[in-house]
Design an enzyme around this catalytic site. Structure first.
Site, PDB file in Angstrom:
ATOM      1  N   CYS A  80       0.809  -7.934  -0.162  1.00 57.98           N
ATOM      2  CA  CYS A  80       1.334  -6.723   0.478  1.00 57.98           C
ATOM      3  C   CYS A  80       2.296  -7.170   1.584  1.00 57.98           C
ATOM      4  O   CYS A  80       1.892  -7.927   2.476  1.00 57.98           O
ATOM      5  CB  CYS A  80       0.146  -5.954   1.048  1.00 57.98           C
ATOM      6  SG  CYS A  80       0.585  -4.540   2.064  1.00 57.98           S
ATOM      7  N   CYS A 191       8.308  -4.003  -1.087  1.00 58.89           N
ATOM      8  CA  CYS A 191       6.935  -3.487  -1.082  1.00 58.89           C
ATOM      9  C   CYS A 191       6.394  -3.785  -2.466  1.00 58.89           C
ATOM     10  O   CYS A 191       7.098  -3.558  -3.472  1.00 58.89           O
ATOM     11  CB  CYS A 191       6.938  -1.985  -0.817  1.00 58.89           C
ATOM     12  SG  CYS A 191       5.373  -1.168  -1.199  1.00 58.89           S
TER      13      CYS A 191
HETATM   14  N1  DGL Z   1       2.203  -2.614  -1.206  1.00 57.82           N
HETATM   15  C1  DGL Z   1       2.378  -2.707   0.180  1.00 57.82           C
HETATM   16  C2  DGL Z   1       3.577  -3.514   0.622  1.00 57.82           C
HETATM   17  O1  DGL Z   1       3.947  -4.421  -0.069  1.00 57.82           O
HETATM   18  C3  DGL Z   1       2.090  -1.582   1.099  1.00 57.82           C
HETATM   19  C4  DGL Z   1       2.291  -0.202   0.682  1.00 57.82           C
HETATM   20  C5  DGL Z   1       1.638   0.752   1.637  1.00 57.82           C
HETATM   21  O2  DGL Z   1       0.416   0.820   1.598  1.00 57.82           O
HETATM   22  O3  DGL Z   1       2.337   1.411   2.407  1.00 57.82           O
HETATM   23  O4  DGL Z   1       4.130  -3.307   1.667  1.00 57.82           O
END
Ligand code: DGL
Length: 267
Positions: A80, A191
């Site tokens: 993430c 993301c």
């Molecule tokens: N998948 C996550 C990222 O790469 C976060 C998405 C979220 O929960 O806002 O930032």
């Protein structure tokens, strides 16, 4: 006799994200390291992270790490971008002997993809606000013209799976309309949820637009780190994946598995 192929560390690797997005990284990790076992934790009950404060994200990342440590993991991948920016440094200090890898927006490869390209960086509001991101962007600014696009609301739609394809198309058309008037040469998917909507993005951008994400880079780094610390699994082992979610909805784990197997939003 013990050989290179039979010795090794067969403990699993822990991977976590705010929800389903980190599965895009998990896919690259599994493809790169087929002998490893993985435990994936998606914190869908608390998604999205990208609109929370840094302290809240740190707290959730600590809880995710503890949950994975209960499986005796030998390393952790923060799949993430938002949690990496908000918590990787603290977690590394708190667990100095545990390899903790993160994922970062793939700005460098995008900036180097052509001569002084126009690069759009799509990410959560939190990732784009963090000093870590701003420093990286500044250091590469002689190489490219950068534009950032925070995408609040996008993760929530992706978390709901393929049933939301029509709303996602509409959301993206509205969000990207001002940008598509003068399209970028490259788009950074900053993301880990966004690689899943690549087919929808490709419908909107010109066919010449190149897309970048950080999954492959993280997979290579993980392999290097495990090799350096003699933590690779025996290469005769066939790796497997276990999915966990903080959501009580049984549908969430089923969605994770389907995201892992196929492209949920193909056109
Ligand atoms: N998948 C996550 C990222 O790469 C976060 C998405 C979220 O929960 O806002 O930032």
């Amino acid at each position: 006799m013990l050989t290179q192929s039979t010795i090794g560390d067969s403990r699993p690797i822990g991977v976590f994200d705010s929800g389903l997005g980190g599965v895009s990284v998990l896919r690259a990790l599994c493809a790169h390291l087929p002998s490893e076992d993985f435990v994936y934790f998606g914190d869908s009950a608390n998604a999205p992270y990208g609109v929370k404060t840094q302290d809240q994200i740190l707290d959730l990342s600590r809880q995710a790490t503890k949950r994975l440590l209960a499986f005796d993991v030998k390393a952790i991948v923060i799949a993430c971008n938002t949690a990496t920016a908000a918590s990787a440094e603290c977690l590394r200090t708190e667990y100095p002997h545990l390899p903790i890898l993160g994922v970062e927006p793939a700005i460098r490869p995008a900036a180097l993809s052509s001569k002084h390209p126009k690069v759009l960086i799509m990410a959560t509001p939190m990732t784009l606000k963090m000093d870590k991101f701003k420093t990286l962007e500044r250091s590469l600014s002689p190489l490219a013209e950068f534009y950032t696009l925070p995408c609040p609301g996008l993760v929530e739609l992706i978390e709901q799976g393929p049933e939301r394809s029509a709303q996602l198309r509409e959301f993206l058309s509205r969000l990207l309309a001002p940008i598509l008037a003068s399209p970028p040469d490259a788009v950074v998917l900053g993301c880990t949820h966004y690689p899943f909507i690549l087919p929808l993005l490709k419908e909107l951008f010109p066919s010449t637009t190149a897309f970048f994400d950080g999954a492959e880079g993280t997979a290579k780094q993980l392999e290097k780190r495990l090799a350096e610390q003699n933590l690779l699994a025996p290469c005769t082992h066939r790796g497997c994946v276990r999915f966990l979610s903080s959501s009580t909805d049984p549908q969430t784990t089923a969605l994770m598995e389907s995201f892992f197997r196929s492209h949920p939003f193909s056109s």
